[in-house]
Design an enzyme around this catalytic site. Structure first.
Site, mmCIF file in Angstrom:
data_model
loop_
_atom_site.group_PDB
_atom_site.id
_atom_site.type_symbol
_atom_site.label_atom_id
_atom_site.label_comp_id
_atom_site.label_asym_id
_atom_site.label_seq_id
_atom_site.Cartn_x
_atom_site.Cartn_y
_atom_site.Cartn_z
ATOM 1 N N ASP A 66 35.634 31.160 34.799
ATOM 2 C CA ASP A 66 36.653 30.416 35.536
ATOM 3 C C ASP A 66 36.052 29.536 36.625
ATOM 4 O O ASP A 66 34.861 29.622 36.929
ATOM 5 C CB ASP A 66 37.681 31.392 36.141
ATOM 6 C CG ASP A 66 37.023 32.570 36.864
ATOM 7 O OD1 ASP A 66 35.821 32.501 37.145
ATOM 8 O OD2 ASP A 66 37.726 33.555 37.143
ATOM 9 N N ASN A 134 44.534 43.269 42.041
ATOM 10 C CA ASN A 134 45.833 43.253 41.352
ATOM 11 C C ASN A 134 45.673 43.393 39.839
ATOM 12 O O ASN A 134 46.633 43.215 39.095
ATOM 13 C CB ASN A 134 46.605 41.966 41.686
ATOM 14 C CG ASN A 134 45.879 40.706 41.214
ATOM 15 O OD1 ASN A 134 44.810 40.788 40.615
ATOM 16 N ND2 ASN A 134 46.456 39.555 41.502
ATOM 17 N N HIS A 136 43.668 41.530 37.885
ATOM 18 C CA HIS A 136 43.362 40.313 37.120
ATOM 19 C C HIS A 136 41.942 40.373 36.553
ATOM 20 O O HIS A 136 41.064 41.047 37.088
ATOM 21 C CB HIS A 136 43.604 39.035 37.940
ATOM 22 C CG HIS A 136 42.593 38.696 38.982
ATOM 23 N ND1 HIS A 136 42.926 38.143 40.195
ATOM 24 C CD2 HIS A 136 41.248 38.789 39.018
ATOM 25 C CE1 HIS A 136 41.855 37.908 40.907
ATOM 26 N NE2 HIS A 136 40.820 38.295 40.216
ATOM 27 N N GLU A 141 46.077 36.118 36.040
ATOM 28 C CA GLU A 141 46.832 36.848 37.050
ATOM 29 C C GLU A 141 47.983 37.643 36.411
ATOM 30 O O GLU A 141 48.488 37.272 35.343
ATOM 31 C CB GLU A 141 47.427 35.854 38.046
ATOM 32 C CG GLU A 141 46.385 35.108 38.884
ATOM 33 C CD GLU A 141 45.886 35.910 40.071
ATOM 34 O OE1 GLU A 141 45.669 37.136 39.936
ATOM 35 O OE2 GLU A 141 45.699 35.313 41.142
HETATM 36 C C1 GLP Z 1 37.645 36.434 41.435
HETATM 37 C C2 GLP Z 1 37.138 36.133 40.043
HETATM 38 C C3 GLP Z 1 37.181 37.365 39.165
HETATM 39 C C4 GLP Z 1 36.588 38.551 39.877
HETATM 40 C C5 GLP Z 1 37.341 38.829 41.126
HETATM 41 C C6 GLP Z 1 36.847 40.044 41.882
HETATM 42 O O1 GLP Z 1 39.002 36.392 41.543
HETATM 43 N N1 GLP Z 1 37.873 35.093 39.424
HETATM 44 O O2 GLP Z 1 36.470 37.087 37.967
HETATM 45 O O3 GLP Z 1 36.608 39.681 39.034
HETATM 46 O O4 GLP Z 1 37.198 37.681 41.942
HETATM 47 O O5 GLP Z 1 35.945 39.646 42.851
HETATM 48 P P1 GLP Z 1 35.115 40.608 43.776
HETATM 49 O O6 GLP Z 1 34.004 41.122 42.948
HETATM 50 O O7 GLP Z 1 34.613 39.717 44.876
HETATM 51 O O8 GLP Z 1 36.013 41.691 44.251
#
Ligand code: GLP
Length: 240
Positions: A66, A134, A136, A141
């Site tokens: 993404d 959440n 995702h 989402e």
């Molecule tokens: C972002 C990314 C996700 C990732 C999430 C968790 O939203 N798009 O791919 O899994 O962050 O991030 P973190 O590892 O910083 O908690």
């Protein structure tokens, strides 16, 4: 589904990196699906260390999940910059074998279609995933409907708040992103989801033992034949 629990985040990240390493060593032209987020930083640090000890990436293709919409690839908050800083700039991965969705184009529909073409041409051998608090995955989402292919998504307030720590202020977090869809993620031959810390415990529980539902996108991973959840004890604390 396999669940591996490690005493701490270090062990979980190291194990995840060794799964990537094994894939790279076993296949002649491996395709890795890559993720961003704080959880992934130690994984990339380990992979960079492996590279310094001889692991080559010259035969590897990477496809990221993404990107934020509205950020140029040069913007330090973009996932393009994240990948350069933590991984690409330190390994011998060919420049033309690194794919990240383009969030800085005025034709987002064309960008989504182009990314799906890339995914069709390069089936993913190993998909790395983090998880949002959440539930995702990528930027898919929680919603009543999930999209199969690459698409534009409005980020939830939760996600904007969570990701604000990477920006100077919450108002600076883009409100939209472009993300691979659920079908593309589930099409990977193997999926490894890494989650660490107590803040992820509820999402992890719902993903692993909850009902399969679009309001917890990670729960759809239960449909995949080869998925491994790699957790530290804090993230695993709500599992039976
Ligand atoms: C972002 C990314 C996700 C990732 C999430 C968790 O939203 N798009 O791919 O899994 O962050 O991030 P973190 O590892 O910083 O908690």
């Amino acid at each position: 589904m396999e669940v591996r629990v490690f005493p701490d985040a270090y062990g979980a990240a190291l194990y995840t990196a060794t799964l990537v390493e094994t894939t790279i060593r076993q296949l002649s032209s491996p395709v890795l699906g890559l993720a961003t987020g704080g959880t992934m930083i130690p994984v990339y640090q380990h992979l960079v260390q492996f590279h310094r000890r001889g692991l080559r990436f010259e035969h590897v293709t990477t496809i990221n999940l993404d990107e934020y919409i509205g950020l140029e690839p040069t913007d330090r908050h973009s996932y393009h910059a994240f990948m350069r800083e933590h991984f690409f700039d330190h390994v011998d991965l060919p420049l033309d074998c690194r794919y990240i969705p383009s969030g800085a184009t005025c034709d987002l529909t064309a960008a989504c279609q182009a990314y799906d073409e890339i995914l069709r041409a390069h089936p993913i051998d190993l998909q790395l995933l983090g998880i949002g608090v959440n539930g995702h995955i990528g930027f898919n989402e929680p919603a009543d409907h999930l999209k199969p292919h690459t698409h534009v998504v409005e980020l939830t307030e939760d996600t904007i708040r969570q990701n604000a720590r990477f920006f100077d202020a919450e108002e600076r977090v883009p409100t939209r992103a472009i993300t691979m869809g659920l079908q593309s993620i589930l099409f990977a031959k193997r999926i490894v989801l890494l989650a660490v810390g107590a803040s992820k415990a509820q999402a992890v529980r719902e993903a692993i033992i909850g009902d399969i539902r679009t309001t917890v996108p990670a729960s759809l991973l239960q449909l995949h034949p080869q998925v491994t959840f790699v957790l530290d004890e804090a993230a695993a604390q709500q599992l039976p």
